[in-house]
Design a protein around this motif. Structure first.
Motif, PDB file in Angstrom:
ATOM      1  N   LEU A 173       0.831  -1.216   0.000  1.00  0.00           N
ATOM      2  CA  LEU A 173       0.000   0.000   0.000  1.00  0.00           C
ATOM      3  C   LEU A 173       0.858   1.256   0.000  1.00  0.00           C
ATOM      4  CD1 LEU A 173      -2.789   1.378   0.267  1.00  0.00           C
ATOM      5  CD2 LEU A 173      -2.534   1.161   2.747  1.00  0.00           C
ATOM      6  N   ASP A 174       1.896   1.275   0.846  1.00  0.00           N
ATOM      7  CA  ASP A 174       2.741   2.468   0.926  1.00  0.00           C
ATOM      8  C   ASP A 174       3.453   2.759  -0.386  1.00  0.00           C
ATOM      9  OD1 ASP A 174       2.008   2.828   3.537  1.00  0.00           O
ATOM     10  OD2 ASP A 174       3.841   1.959   4.403  1.00  0.00           O
ATOM     11  N   VAL A 175       4.034   1.733  -0.990  1.00  0.00           N
ATOM     12  CA  VAL A 175       4.874   1.963  -2.170  1.00  0.00           C
ATOM     13  C   VAL A 175       4.034   2.163  -3.425  1.00  0.00           C
ATOM     14  CG1 VAL A 175       6.685   0.994  -3.608  1.00  0.00           C
ATOM     15  CG2 VAL A 175       6.787   0.699  -1.124  1.00  0.00           C
ATOM     16  N   ILE A 176       3.048   1.267  -3.657  1.00  0.00           N
ATOM     17  CA  ILE A 176       2.276   1.358  -4.911  1.00  0.00           C
ATOM     18  C   ILE A 176       1.287   2.532  -4.873  1.00  0.00           C
ATOM     19  CG2 ILE A 176       0.601   0.176  -6.350  1.00  0.00           C
ATOM     20  CD1 ILE A 176       1.936  -2.452  -5.648  1.00  0.00           C
ATOM     21  N   GLU A 177       0.466   2.564  -3.815  1.00  0.00           N
ATOM     22  CA  GLU A 177      -0.618   3.554  -3.783  1.00  0.00           C
ATOM     23  C   GLU A 177      -0.115   4.947  -3.393  1.00  0.00           C
ATOM     24  OE1 GLU A 177      -3.897   3.668  -4.301  1.00  0.00           O
ATOM     25  OE2 GLU A 177      -4.166   1.628  -5.003  1.00  0.00           O
ATOM     26  N   LEU A 178       0.544   5.021  -2.228  1.00  0.00           N
ATOM     27  CA  LEU A 178       0.841   6.331  -1.664  1.00  0.00           C
ATOM     28  C   LEU A 178       2.030   7.016  -2.330  1.00  0.00           C
ATOM     29  CD1 LEU A 178       0.250   5.580   2.133  1.00  0.00           C
ATOM     30  CD2 LEU A 178      -1.358   6.438   0.409  1.00  0.00           C
ATOM     31  N   HIS A 179       2.990   6.234  -2.806  1.00  0.00           N
ATOM     32  CA  HIS A 179       4.161   6.886  -3.413  1.00  0.00           C
ATOM     33  C   HIS A 179       4.096   6.922  -4.937  1.00  0.00           C
ATOM     34  CE1 HIS A 179       8.160   8.338  -4.044  1.00  0.00           C
ATOM     35  NE2 HIS A 179       8.469   7.255  -4.785  1.00  0.00           N
ATOM     36  N   LEU A 180       4.119   5.730  -5.581  1.00  0.00           N
ATOM     37  CA  LEU A 180       4.214   5.715  -7.042  1.00  0.00           C
ATOM     38  C   LEU A 180       2.971   6.312  -7.721  1.00  0.00           C
ATOM     39  CD1 LEU A 180       5.881   2.201  -7.541  1.00  0.00           C
ATOM     40  CD2 LEU A 180       6.963   4.460  -7.632  1.00  0.00           C
ATOM     41  N   ASP A 181       1.797   6.044  -7.169  1.00  0.00           N
ATOM     42  CA  ASP A 181       0.576   6.551  -7.791  1.00  0.00           C
ATOM     43  C   ASP A 181       0.264   7.978  -7.341  1.00  0.00           C
ATOM     44  OD1 ASP A 181      -1.862   6.973  -8.935  1.00  0.00           O
ATOM     45  OD2 ASP A 181      -2.870   5.244  -8.059  1.00  0.00           O
ATOM     46  N   LYS A 182       0.082   8.174  -6.023  1.00  0.00           N
ATOM     47  CA  LYS A 182      -0.388   9.457  -5.519  1.00  0.00           C
ATOM     48  C   LYS A 182       0.643  10.568  -5.579  1.00  0.00           C
ATOM     49  CE  LYS A 182      -4.397   7.729  -4.402  1.00  0.00           C
ATOM     50  NZ  LYS A 182      -5.605   8.087  -5.194  1.00  0.00           N
ATOM     51  N   LYS A 183       1.913  10.218  -5.593  1.00  0.00           N
ATOM     52  CA  LYS A 183       2.948  11.255  -5.643  1.00  0.00           C
ATOM     53  C   LYS A 183       3.579  11.373  -7.020  1.00  0.00           C
ATOM     54  CE  LYS A 183       4.286  11.306  -0.748  1.00  0.00           C
ATOM     55  NZ  LYS A 183       5.422  11.137   0.193  1.00  0.00           N
ATOM     56  N   VAL A 184       4.190  10.287  -7.499  1.00  0.00           N
ATOM     57  CA  VAL A 184       4.964  10.377  -8.747  1.00  0.00           C
ATOM     58  C   VAL A 184       4.050  10.629  -9.948  1.00  0.00           C
ATOM     59  CG1 VAL A 184       6.554   9.168 -10.270  1.00  0.00           C
ATOM     60  CG2 VAL A 184       6.762   8.915  -7.774  1.00  0.00           C
ATOM     61  N   LEU A 185       3.065   9.748 -10.176  1.00  0.00           N
ATOM     62  CA  LEU A 185       2.225   9.890 -11.358  1.00  0.00           C
ATOM     63  C   LEU A 185       1.244  11.057 -11.225  1.00  0.00           C
ATOM     64  CD1 LEU A 185       1.560   6.157 -12.286  1.00  0.00           C
ATOM     65  CD2 LEU A 185       3.264   7.745 -13.217  1.00  0.00           C
ATOM     66  N   GLU A 186       0.815  11.347 -10.013  1.00  0.00           N
ATOM     67  CA  GLU A 186      -0.061  12.523  -9.833  1.00  0.00           C
ATOM     68  C   GLU A 186       0.686  13.807 -10.142  1.00  0.00           C
ATOM     69  OE1 GLU A 186      -3.402  14.800  -9.025  1.00  0.00           O
ATOM     70  OE2 GLU A 186      -3.215  12.636  -9.349  1.00  0.00           O
ATOM     71  N   ARG A 187       1.953  13.876  -9.729  1.00  0.00           N
ATOM     72  CA  ARG A 187       2.761  15.048 -10.049  1.00  0.00           C
ATOM     73  C   ARG A 187       2.967  15.180 -11.548  1.00  0.00           C
ATOM     74  NH1 ARG A 187       6.448  14.312  -6.411  1.00  0.00           N
ATOM     75  NH2 ARG A 187       7.749  12.963  -7.697  1.00  0.00           N
ATOM     76  N   ARG A 188       3.166  14.072 -12.233  1.00  0.00           N
ATOM     77  CA  ARG A 188       3.322  14.124 -13.690  1.00  0.00           C
ATOM     78  C   ARG A 188       1.998  14.512 -14.359  1.00  0.00           C
ATOM     79  NH1 ARG A 188       6.594  11.754 -18.227  1.00  0.00           N
ATOM     80  NH2 ARG A 188       8.314  11.929 -16.762  1.00  0.00           N
ATOM     81  N   ALA A 189       0.877  14.038 -13.827  1.00  0.00           N
ATOM     82  CA  ALA A 189      -0.419  14.373 -14.429  1.00  0.00           C
ATOM     83  C   ALA A 189      -0.754  15.854 -14.286  1.00  0.00           C
ATOM     84  CB  ALA A 189      -1.519  13.536 -13.788  1.00  0.00           C
ATOM     85  N   THR A 190      -0.196  16.519 -13.260  1.00  0.00           N
ATOM     86  CA  THR A 190      -0.424  17.950 -13.084  1.00  0.00           C
ATOM     87  C   THR A 190       0.664  18.795 -13.712  1.00  0.00           C
ATOM     88  OG1 THR A 190       0.636  17.808 -10.913  1.00  0.00           O
ATOM     89  CG2 THR A 190      -1.753  17.641 -10.973  1.00  0.00           C
TER      90      THR A 190
END
Length: 354
Positions: free
Chosen positions: A320-337
């Protein structure tokens, strides 16, 4: 209806016309002389008598005159004739009095209207003065500085469903920017980063038909890192596969479970020196998901090489920490914005370790 005129003019029974049986035709009537007076006149010397004229014949009988038209008596006529002489004078008198009355009424209207306007202006002036005094008595608040314009990277979203709209390749610094992966502020939410890698060959991160599937569907980049869990009981390798579009990433996701269950391939763990050999041969647990044209994954093993029990809550928290909170919510969300942790390079480096 017809009307007949009947006249009594020819109906006289008491008179006899000449030539009737009572009066011989053509006889002349004796001349009549004036009868002597009954009262004798005094004896006076008679003047010379003048011949008296012959008596005039009696006037012919005529019908009585019609009644004269009604008319006003002379006094009334005189008053009527004199009345028009007095009319202009009386009219002038009445007209002058009415004009004076109207002029006086207009004067009063003008005076009253002016007084009303003055009263209204006075009230407005007093109200404005009171309002200004109230405002001046209140403390003036300091003007707030204008709000800073939002950064384009925070407001303008970028479509990451396809590589055409998201052409910039990933970098290891963008996905794993520091030596410690911070999920939260506590010490139990910090993952030490042991090694990172960015490669244009997706086969370096998979084996068997899993590697073939990624290559056949256009995977052109993988960025991964090896980390240790905060309690140091688990090791993990996690990262992103760069695919052509969302539909392709979803095909890989749906095909992976079948290939892993049939043991026709697997994700590779990336050793990072001593005490990390368990990543190559120990039983593992893998989680993955899709966002945009990226496939996010994480492989977890026990640091001592022992099998992981089904439903292990620690493994579930790591995924949960690595897939959801970091790679998805931080890395890809930052790229999407529209933002990133680092400016990507024009070409991804074949291999990077650290």
């Amino acid at each position: 209806m017809a009307y007949g005129d009947e006249s009594d003019e020819d109906t006289f029974e008491g008179h006899q016309r000449p030539g009737s049986a009572l009066s011989p035709l053509g006889a002349a009537l004796p001349a009549r002389s004036p009868s002597p007076s009954r009262f004798p006149t005094p004896s006076l010397p008679r003047p010379a008598r003048a011949a008296l004229p012959a008596p005039a014949p009696p006037p012919p009988r005529v019908a009585p005159p019609a009644a004269p038209p009604r008319f006003s008596p002379p006094q009334a006529r005189a008053h009527a004739t004199t009345q028009p002489l007095n009319l202009p004078r009386s009219r002038r008198a009445r007209g002058s009095g009415g004009s004076r009355g109207r002029s006086r009424g207009r004067l009063w209207q003008v005076l009253l209207g002016g007084a009303a306007v003055l009263v209204l202006l006075t009230l407005v002036g007093l109200g404005g003065a009171a309002l200004l005094a109230d405002r001046s008595s209140q403390p003036q608040a300091a003007p707030s500085p204008p709000a800073a314009a939002p950064s384009p990277s925070r407001t303008e979203r970028q479509d990451i469903d396809t590589r055409d709209t998201d052409p910039a390749p990933l970098t290891a610094r963008e996905v794993f920017p520091g030596k410690t992966l911070k999920i939260g502020d506590g010490d139990d939410e910090r993952y030490p980063v042991l090694k990172t890698q960015s490669s244009v060959s997706c086969a370096v991160a998979a084996t068997g038909k899993v590697a073939d599937l990624l290559a056949s569907l256009g995977c052109n980049q993988v960025v991964r890192a090896t980390l240790r869990s905060p309690d140091e009981d688990h090791l993990l390798t996690a990262g992103l596969f760069n695919l052509t579009d969302l539909a392709t990433a979803q095909r890989v996701r749906d095909r992976l479970r079948e290939l892993l269950d049939q043991r026709q391939g697997r994700f590779r763990g990336m050793p990072a020196g001593d005490d990390t050999e368990a990543l190559t041969d120990a039983p593992s647990r893998v989680g993955w998901q899709v966002r945009g044209h990226y496939l996010v994954y994480c492989l977890v093993v026990r640091a001592d090489g022992e099998p992981i029990k089904a439903g292990d809550p620690k493994v579930r928290d790591v995924l949960l920490d690595v897939i959801e909170l970091h790679l998805d919510k931080k890395v890809l969300e930052r790229r999407a914005t529209g933002g990133s942790a680092d400016q990507p390079t024009s070409e991804p480096s074949p291999t990077r370790t650290g």
